[in-house]
Design a protein around this motif. Structure first.
Motif, mmCIF file in Angstrom:
data_model
loop_
_atom_site.group_PDB
_atom_site.id
_atom_site.type_symbol
_atom_site.label_atom_id
_atom_site.label_comp_id
_atom_site.label_asym_id
_atom_site.label_seq_id
_atom_site.Cartn_x
_atom_site.Cartn_y
_atom_site.Cartn_z
ATOM 1 N N VAL A 214 -8.499 4.411 15.714
ATOM 2 C CA VAL A 214 -7.512 5.546 16.824
ATOM 3 C C VAL A 214 -7.619 6.958 15.925
ATOM 4 N N SER A 215 -7.808 7.726 16.854
ATOM 5 C CA SER A 215 -8.019 9.183 16.567
ATOM 6 C C SER A 215 -7.359 9.897 17.376
ATOM 7 N N ALA A 216 -6.292 10.898 16.931
ATOM 8 C CA ALA A 216 -5.755 11.782 17.906
ATOM 9 C C ALA A 216 -4.962 11.005 19.017
ATOM 10 N N GLY A 217 -4.533 9.708 18.530
ATOM 11 C CA GLY A 217 -3.570 8.893 19.740
ATOM 12 C C GLY A 217 -4.853 8.192 20.592
ATOM 13 N N GLN B 139 1.641 3.322 16.628
ATOM 14 C CA GLN B 139 3.025 4.100 15.944
ATOM 15 C C GLN B 139 3.886 3.304 15.393
ATOM 16 N N ALA B 140 3.967 1.931 15.388
ATOM 17 C CA ALA B 140 4.858 1.062 14.758
ATOM 18 C C ALA B 140 4.111 0.846 13.152
ATOM 19 N N LEU B 141 2.628 0.920 13.197
ATOM 20 C CA LEU B 141 1.801 0.821 11.956
ATOM 21 C C LEU B 141 2.112 2.134 11.180
ATOM 22 N N ILE B 142 2.204 3.185 11.888
ATOM 23 C CA ILE B 142 2.255 4.575 11.074
ATOM 24 C C ILE B 142 3.655 4.478 10.542
ATOM 25 N N LYS B 143 4.858 4.036 11.088
ATOM 26 C CA LYS B 143 6.217 4.138 10.526
ATOM 27 C C LYS B 143 6.284 3.057 9.754
ATOM 28 N N TRP C 260 0.919 -11.425 14.246
ATOM 29 C CA TRP C 260 -0.150 -11.035 13.623
ATOM 30 C C TRP C 260 0.494 -9.954 12.279
ATOM 31 N N LEU C 261 -0.488 -9.714 11.438
ATOM 32 C CA LEU C 261 -0.536 -8.828 10.309
ATOM 33 C C LEU C 261 -1.166 -7.674 10.405
ATOM 34 N N GLY C 262 -0.735 -6.526 10.170
ATOM 35 C CA GLY C 262 -1.827 -5.419 10.156
ATOM 36 C C GLY C 262 -1.372 -4.261 9.136
ATOM 37 N N ALA C 263 -2.559 -3.591 8.808
ATOM 38 C CA ALA C 263 -2.625 -2.446 7.646
ATOM 39 C C ALA C 263 -3.437 -1.726 8.149
ATOM 40 N N MET C 264 -3.179 -0.185 7.613
ATOM 41 C CA MET C 264 -3.992 0.957 8.103
ATOM 42 C C MET C 264 -4.559 1.918 7.039
ATOM 43 N N TRP C 265 -5.569 2.132 7.283
ATOM 44 C CA TRP C 265 -6.116 3.064 6.200
ATOM 45 C C TRP C 265 -6.627 4.328 6.979
ATOM 46 N N GLN C 266 -6.229 5.691 6.520
ATOM 47 C CA GLN C 266 -6.648 6.838 7.274
ATOM 48 C C GLN C 266 -7.979 7.565 6.434
ATOM 49 N N LEU C 267 -8.940 7.633 7.368
ATOM 50 C CA LEU C 267 -10.057 8.417 6.841
ATOM 51 C C LEU C 267 -9.920 9.892 7.238
ATOM 52 N N VAL C 268 -10.089 10.750 6.418
ATOM 53 C CA VAL C 268 -10.090 12.051 6.443
ATOM 54 C C VAL C 268 -11.318 12.908 5.885
ATOM 55 N N VAL C 269 -12.239 13.494 6.963
ATOM 56 C CA VAL C 269 -13.393 14.000 6.261
ATOM 57 C C VAL C 269 -13.746 15.496 7.107
ATOM 58 N N ALA C 270 -14.133 16.267 6.571
ATOM 59 C CA ALA C 270 -14.651 17.493 7.188
ATOM 60 C C ALA C 270 -16.109 17.825 6.618
ATOM 61 N N ASP C 271 -16.972 17.497 7.585
ATOM 62 C CA ASP C 271 -18.308 17.442 7.150
ATOM 63 C C ASP C 271 -19.203 17.907 8.444
ATOM 64 N N PRO D 188 -8.956 13.354 11.272
ATOM 65 C CA PRO D 188 -8.262 12.070 10.786
ATOM 66 C C PRO D 188 -8.590 10.810 11.744
ATOM 67 N N ILE D 189 -9.249 9.793 11.126
ATOM 68 C CA ILE D 189 -9.349 8.718 11.747
ATOM 69 C C ILE D 189 -8.324 7.521 11.238
ATOM 70 N N ASP D 190 -7.508 6.931 11.894
ATOM 71 C CA ASP D 190 -6.905 5.712 11.430
ATOM 72 C C ASP D 190 -7.648 4.385 11.874
ATOM 73 N N VAL D 191 -7.865 3.600 10.616
ATOM 74 C CA VAL D 191 -8.653 2.381 10.709
ATOM 75 C C VAL D 191 -7.720 1.320 10.576
ATOM 76 N N ILE D 192 -7.475 0.476 11.522
ATOM 77 C CA ILE D 192 -6.450 -0.485 11.495
ATOM 78 C C ILE D 192 -7.142 -1.864 11.401
ATOM 79 N N ALA D 193 -6.717 -2.687 10.376
ATOM 80 C CA ALA D 193 -7.286 -4.217 10.260
ATOM 81 C C ALA D 193 -6.021 -5.145 10.507
ATOM 82 N N LEU D 194 -6.488 -6.017 11.327
ATOM 83 C CA LEU D 194 -5.614 -7.014 12.030
ATOM 84 C C LEU D 194 -6.126 -8.525 11.719
#
Length: 361
Positions: A190-193, A208-212, A231-242, A248-254
């Motif tokens: 997910v990126s920029a919604g 949004q629930a995962l972000i909170k 279900w269980l889920g966790a999120m990791w944000q990838l922030v890169v400027a190249d 920012p990219i939100d990668v969600i594992a479910l």
């Protein structure tokens, strides 16, 4: 033998009281402790599942970044080839197009020329996707196609003709194949919604629930129900400027709960029967001890009934090295004294009878 006597023993008030005390003092604390241990185990396993899902999301995000870099580098190489050798150079080096489904040259006036694949008018109306920047050599763009957008890579053409080369990315080249994912784990990007990719079903509002949840819950994973399954889920944000200009990219594992907490289920299959077995064994041993402890009392009860019936020769033989043995000895001594007193009274009664008979004569 003691166990065979239990039905008789438990019919008595003392046996019932001892059994009640056993239930209160042994089984209830054991059940309470086991419940606390299980809850603590569940909490620990959920935290471990959250850490694992977050690590998987991070690994997938870094792999995604690597695939974007490779696609960007391949696009730059194709741009250079097109600038130097033109269309003929691309035709002789088709292997360079393996990561792309279609390639077009789009001029500034909107005219599209197909370099590989088929014409696609959507290439003229690309929207900013995972990332774009005016000073970036390679820009990831998107165009709506069904539920998920199709990703394109736009590279400013180096040839004299103004315009850009647009590459339609193969999904597997960016997102990776389903067989490359961890067992029974789905990923969403997910990126920029906007949801750009999801290997499984992804309900609206979960992001949004995962972000909170990530802001408040620490290492524990988020929990929600999707259909009939939890279900269980966790999120990791990838922030890169190249050079790929990724925001920012939100990668969600479910993962389904029954998969993420498989160890808990395996433990439960062993723990609960083992706990029941321990309770049964402790109960049998305790019941046996209760019966053994009450056996002298049963003997004393029988002896008292025999004394009451007139059998003064009744004696107890108790070897328990406790208060029951002392009580048995005292009972025997009492029975002996009582027998002597009754014998004396009987003798005096006989003498008195003979005396009255003699006086009568």
């Amino acid at each position: 033998m003691a166990l065979l006597k239990m039905p008789t023993t438990l019919k008595r008030g003392v046996g019932r009281r001892i059994l009640s005390f056993f239930l209160l003092a042994a089984i209830l604390p054991l059940a309470f402790t086991a419940s606390l241990a299980y809850l603590e185990l569940d909490r620990g396993m959920r935290e471990d599942a959250g850490r694992t899902l977050r690590a998987n999301a991070k690994e997938y995000g870094l792999d995604l970044l690597g695939r974007v870099h490779r696609a960007s580098a391949a696009a730059d190489d194709i741009d250079s080839m097109y600038e130097v050798r033109g269309m003929s150079g691309l035709l002789r080096n088709r292997f360079m197009l393996d990561d792309f489904e279609n390639v077009w040259f789009v001029s500034d006036d909107g005219e599209t020329h197909t370099l590989a694949g088929v014409p696609d008018p959507q290439a003229l109306n690309l929207q900013a996707g995972i990332g774009s920047a005016e000073d970036s050599p390679a820009q990831i763009m998107s165009a709506g196609r069904g539920d998920l957008p199709t990703l394109y890579l736009r590279v400013g053409a180096r040839s004299a003709s103004a315009g850009a080369i647009v590459f339609q990315l193969k999904p597997d080249a960016i997102w990776g194949g389903r067989e490359e994912l961890p067992h029974e784990t789905d990923f969403c990007v997910v990126s920029a919604g906007a949801v750009f990719y999801c290997s499984g079903e992804f309900e609206a509002g979960v992001h949004q629930a995962l972000i909170k949840h990530e802001l408040n819950a620490g290492t524990a994973p988020a929990v929600w129900r999707q259909g009939e399954e939890e279900w269980l889920g966790a999120m990791w944000q990838l922030v890169v400027a190249d050079t790929a200009s990724l925001p920012p990219i939100d990668v969600i594992a479910l993962q389904p709960t029954h998969i993420a907490l498989q160890s808990r289920a395996d433990f439960s299959r062993v723990f609960i029967p083992a706990l029941v077995l321990v309770v049964i064994l402790v109960g049998l041993l305790s019941f046996s001890a209760i019966s053994e402890s009450l056996t002298p009392l049963q003997r004393l009860t029988i002896a008292v009934k025999q004394i009451t019936a007139g059998n003064l020769d009744t004696r107890l033989r108790i070897r328990s090295n406790d208060e029951f043995e002392w009580l048995g000895n005292e009972f025997n001594e009492m029975a002996t004294k009582l027998g002597k007193q009754i014998s004396t009274l009987n003798a005096m009664s006989v003498s008195y009878t003979h005396l009255r008979a003699h006086e009568t004569i």
